[in-house]
Design a protein around this motif. Sequence first.
Motif, mmCIF file in Angstrom:
data_model
loop_
_atom_site.group_PDB
_atom_site.id
_atom_site.type_symbol
_atom_site.label_atom_id
_atom_site.label_comp_id
_atom_site.label_asym_id
_atom_site.label_seq_id
_atom_site.Cartn_x
_atom_site.Cartn_y
_atom_site.Cartn_z
ATOM 1 N N ILE A 171 0.851 -1.190 0.000
ATOM 2 C CA ILE A 171 0.000 0.000 0.000
ATOM 3 C C ILE A 171 0.882 1.234 0.000
ATOM 4 O O ILE A 171 1.649 1.459 0.931
ATOM 5 N N GLU A 189 -2.894 6.765 0.438
ATOM 6 C CA GLU A 189 -4.190 6.701 1.117
ATOM 7 C C GLU A 189 -5.267 6.091 0.236
ATOM 8 O O GLU A 189 -6.146 5.354 0.711
ATOM 9 N N GLU A 203 -4.892 3.751 -2.095
ATOM 10 C CA GLU A 203 -4.725 2.292 -2.100
ATOM 11 C C GLU A 203 -5.122 1.696 -0.749
ATOM 12 O O GLU A 203 -5.640 0.580 -0.693
ATOM 13 N N ASN A 204 -4.864 2.421 0.330
ATOM 14 C CA ASN A 204 -5.258 1.935 1.643
ATOM 15 C C ASN A 204 -6.778 1.777 1.725
ATOM 16 O O ASN A 204 -7.286 0.752 2.209
ATOM 17 N N THR A 205 -7.505 2.774 1.235
ATOM 18 C CA THR A 205 -8.968 2.695 1.206
ATOM 19 C C THR A 205 -9.428 1.536 0.332
ATOM 20 O O THR A 205 -10.370 0.802 0.687
ATOM 21 N N ASN A 211 -8.887 -1.723 2.168
ATOM 22 C CA ASN A 211 -9.896 -1.837 3.232
ATOM 23 C C ASN A 211 -11.187 -2.408 2.668
ATOM 24 O O ASN A 211 -11.792 -3.327 3.242
ATOM 25 N N LEU A 235 -0.225 -7.211 5.972
ATOM 26 C CA LEU A 235 0.392 -6.444 4.889
ATOM 27 C C LEU A 235 1.765 -7.002 4.513
ATOM 28 O O LEU A 235 2.406 -7.703 5.298
ATOM 29 N N TYR A 241 4.649 5.317 2.838
ATOM 30 C CA TYR A 241 3.300 5.519 3.383
ATOM 31 C C TYR A 241 3.076 4.493 4.483
ATOM 32 O O TYR A 241 3.370 3.298 4.305
ATOM 33 N N ASN A 270 0.141 5.021 6.887
ATOM 34 C CA ASN A 270 -1.148 5.302 7.518
ATOM 35 C C ASN A 270 -0.950 5.764 8.970
ATOM 36 O O ASN A 270 -1.672 5.339 9.870
ATOM 37 N N SER A 306 -3.468 -4.409 8.983
ATOM 38 C CA SER A 306 -4.447 -3.325 8.897
ATOM 39 C C SER A 306 -5.797 -3.777 9.445
ATOM 40 O O SER A 306 -6.214 -4.919 9.227
ATOM 41 N N ASN A 324 -9.718 1.603 9.809
ATOM 42 C CA ASN A 324 -8.778 2.320 8.946
ATOM 43 C C ASN A 324 -7.504 2.666 9.719
ATOM 44 O O ASN A 324 -7.033 3.802 9.720
ATOM 45 N N TRP A 377 -3.500 0.962 11.075
ATOM 46 C CA TRP A 377 -2.492 -0.089 11.005
ATOM 47 C C TRP A 377 -1.910 -0.357 12.389
ATOM 48 O O TRP A 377 -1.787 0.559 13.213
#
Length: 204
Positions: A66, A69, A71-73, A76, A94, A115, A117, A134, A139, A141
Motif C-alpha cells: 500500500i 491513502e 490504495e489503503n482505502t 480496506n 500487509l 506511506y 497510515n 491493517s 482504517n 495499522w
Amino acid sequence: MLRFFLLLQFAIIALLADSQCPRKYQLMGEGKCIRPVFMGKYGRLGDLMSIGVKECKKDGALLPIIRNELENTMFNEIAINLTHGQYIDPYLILGMVCNTQTHLLEWMDGTQATYSNDLYLGFDCVPSDLRVYSDPYKNYWFSEGADYISKNNWTVVCVIDLNSPTPPTATTSTTASPVMPSDDCGEYEAIADPADATKPCFKV
C-alpha cells in the motif's frame, strides 16, 4: 429487453476484466488481481504471514503493498468485501518485511515504505520482530510480534498488480519458482526481487 442487453454487456466486460488475472484470482480495485489465502483464520501472526508469503510466491504474487491513502482505502474495501462483513475486524496482513541490512521495514518488492497510515515505522525491525497488519473497519495499522494471536480473524490475500511494468498474465505459469538469492538465508525467509537477483534475506 434493453435491460437484458445492458446486463449482458456488463457481464461480458467483467468476464474480460477477470481474464487478465491468473487462474484463481479475481480483479478487484484498480488493476489488482486478488486471491484469498485465508479469510477469518485464527492463529499466530508470524505463522500465517509466512504461509501467505510462500503461497503468493507460487504465483509470483505478493502480500498487499500500500503506497498511498487511496490504495489503503481500496484494500480496506477489498478485505471487507471478501469476508462479506461476517467477521469483526478482518485483520489484513500487509506485505512489509524486515530488511536485515538496513534494520528497517520495507515492502516485499524491496521498495521503501513511504506511506504508513500514520503508523511509526522507524524502529529497528530485527530485534523487535514486528509485523504490520491493517484493521479495515477502523482504517488503522498495527504492528505486533510474530507470536501475536488476535481474538479477531486474520485475512491473507495474494496480490498481482496489473499496473506494474511486467505483471503476470492469465497464461503465465503459476508454478514457476521465483528467483532466489544464492546465499543461505538460514532462519530468514528469502524474498525475490525481480530487479535484483542478489536481494538480501528478510525476516518475515
